[in-house]
Scaffold this motif. Sequence first.
Motif, short mmCIF file in Angstrom:
data_model
loop_
_atom_site.label_atom_id
_atom_site.label_comp_id
_atom_site.label_asym_id
_atom_site.label_seq_id
_atom_site.Cartn_x
_atom_site.Cartn_y
_atom_site.Cartn_z
N MET A 1 -4.99 22.55 8.97
CA MET A 1 -5.26 21.55 8.05
C MET A 1 -3.99 20.45 7.97
N ALA A 2 -4.16 19.46 8.18
CA ALA A 2 -2.85 18.63 8.05
C ALA A 2 -2.85 18.23 6.61
N THR A 3 -1.82 17.91 5.98
CA THR A 3 -1.75 17.57 4.51
C THR A 3 -0.84 16.04 4.56
N GLN A 4 -1.16 15.25 3.41
CA GLN A 4 -0.34 14.05 3.23
C GLN A 4 0.32 14.52 1.80
N ARG A 5 1.49 14.36 1.64
CA ARG A 5 1.86 14.59 0.20
C ARG A 5 1.99 13.48 -0.52
N LEU A 6 1.51 13.59 -1.71
CA LEU A 6 1.36 12.34 -2.69
C LEU A 6 2.52 12.42 -3.50
N THR A 7 3.61 11.78 -2.82
CA THR A 7 5.04 11.65 -3.69
C THR A 7 5.11 10.63 -4.36
N LYS A 8 6.07 10.31 -5.15
CA LYS A 8 6.27 9.13 -6.02
C LYS A 8 5.98 7.95 -5.33
N HIS A 9 6.79 8.07 -4.22
CA HIS A 9 6.60 6.71 -3.30
C HIS A 9 5.38 6.48 -2.59
N ASN A 10 4.35 7.46 -2.20
CA ASN A 10 3.26 7.27 -1.87
C ASN A 10 2.35 6.91 -2.75
N ALA A 11 2.60 7.48 -3.98
CA ALA A 11 1.63 6.93 -5.10
C ALA A 11 1.99 5.49 -5.55
N ALA A 12 3.24 4.86 -5.51
CA ALA A 12 3.60 3.70 -5.73
C ALA A 12 2.86 2.67 -4.75
N MET A 13 2.86 3.15 -3.49
CA MET A 13 2.33 2.28 -2.40
C MET A 13 0.92 2.17 -2.62
N ILE A 14 0.10 3.23 -3.01
CA ILE A 14 -1.30 3.21 -3.34
C ILE A 14 -1.49 2.33 -4.53
N ARG A 15 -0.60 2.26 -5.58
CA ARG A 15 -0.75 1.39 -6.70
C ARG A 15 -0.52 -0.08 -6.30
N ALA A 16 0.17 -0.07 -5.42
CA ALA A 16 0.38 -1.63 -4.88
C ALA A 16 -0.64 -2.30 -4.12
N GLY A 17 -1.28 -1.29 -3.33
CA GLY A 17 -2.33 -1.92 -2.70
C GLY A 17 -3.69 -1.97 -3.62
N VAL A 18 -3.73 -1.30 -4.47
CA VAL A 18 -4.86 -1.49 -5.80
C VAL A 18 -4.56 -2.84 -6.27
N SER A 19 -3.20 -3.19 -6.31
CA SER A 19 -2.86 -4.38 -7.06
C SER A 19 -3.17 -5.67 -6.31
N LEU A 20 -3.00 -5.38 -4.80
CA LEU A 20 -3.26 -6.56 -3.92
C LEU A 20 -4.92 -6.62 -3.70
N LEU A 21 -5.60 -5.67 -3.61
CA LEU A 21 -6.93 -5.57 -3.83
C LEU A 21 -7.44 -6.45 -5.01
N ALA A 22 -7.15 -6.14 -6.21
CA ALA A 22 -7.55 -7.11 -7.12
C ALA A 22 -7.13 -8.37 -7.26
N ASP A 23 -5.94 -8.74 -6.72
CA ASP A 23 -5.39 -10.05 -6.53
C ASP A 23 -6.39 -10.84 -5.50
N ARG A 24 -6.76 -10.24 -4.46
CA ARG A 24 -7.21 -11.03 -3.33
C ARG A 24 -8.90 -11.02 -3.58
N GLY A 25 -9.34 -9.96 -4.25
CA GLY A 25 -10.77 -9.97 -4.57
C GLY A 25 -11.38 -9.32 -3.19
N ALA A 26 -10.86 -8.43 -2.68
CA ALA A 26 -11.16 -7.67 -1.24
C ALA A 26 -12.40 -6.63 -1.61
N ASP A 27 -12.96 -6.38 -0.40
CA ASP A 27 -14.20 -5.75 -0.42
C ASP A 27 -13.85 -4.19 -0.73
N ALA A 28 -12.75 -3.72 -0.02
CA ALA A 28 -12.37 -2.39 -0.35
C ALA A 28 -11.13 -2.00 0.01
N LEU A 29 -10.46 -0.77 -0.36
CA LEU A 29 -8.98 -0.30 -0.19
C LEU A 29 -9.13 0.40 0.91
#
Length: 314
Positions: A1-29
């Motif tokens: 089973m492959a894994t993706q580490r949820l590092t501080k960097h990866n967590a920050a990128m996910i939060r940035a995606g959520v911020s852009l999602l809210a800013d653009r009013g997009a359908d989904a992340l």
Amino acid sequence: MATQRLTKHNAAMIRAGVSLLADRGADALLLLLDGGTDWKRVSELTESDKNVVIIAVDTLEDLDGAAEAGLKPLALNKEKAPLLERLQEALLESAADELIRTNGEVVAVYSGFQQGRLDSISHLQLDERMRRFTVRDLQTLESSVPLKTIKAVVDLASQIGREGREGKPVGTMFVVGDTRKVLDHANDSGVDPFRGYNKKHRNLLDPKVQEDAKEVAQLDGAFVVTPEGVIERSRQMLEVSHEDLKMTKGLGSRHWAAAAITRKTKAVSVVVSQSTGTVRLYQNGFLILQIVPMDKAVKWQEFAFEPPPQSGEV
């Protein structure tokens, strides 16, 4: 089973995606990941209780626990595919499962340069051309051909329409089912590369045979395929009358023949347009379904980014 580490960097990128999602009013992340991770933490980071968060990985086992965390899991089964193809497949499957609108907006976060490290965010504008064949669409066909055979042929035709061969567009046709009657209306257009081989070496359910078929598709003539997915003949010219057929203007002789043979027999025809790569499926003389190549279905939009002011700047 492959894994993706949820590092501080990866967590920050996910939060940035959520911020852009809210800013653009997009359908989904959409998070395109390299494997399983801490789904509960991802759910918290993405605020999945109020956002549609799609998790796309390559295998089903890597998604264990994602749905329970409030996320929308999606298995791609494209581990060796290029990044863009994996991303497009995720978008198409999400649209097919009605997780996103076919004319909506999606924010995607993924590893564009280094595996395991989320480093890219894209704002994607979809359009109506995102619609494609789905299992639900194929189940509406009243045919004696098994669903898995039709799906395999449609998937292969879609690849040919999207990729062509050696950088050149390719047009071809598959006639599936009612094989004996189809062959009554068919003649060889040249040497058949598949003739004489064992059935297991002619079965389109085998990926190796699919690659061979892509090569033969560059030659003139149609593939005649049994309900079990075996290529009975290739390079076949169909001799069928076109009377009483109603077709869209601009379609060539290959489409006319595809529609006509399904009027004369109980077969289903799948046609790849050489000029556009569009795949069309005919039954009983009528166009039933069509798909536009994926690489023309996604519009990539750049978004403006202004870096924060340096220390001391106003």
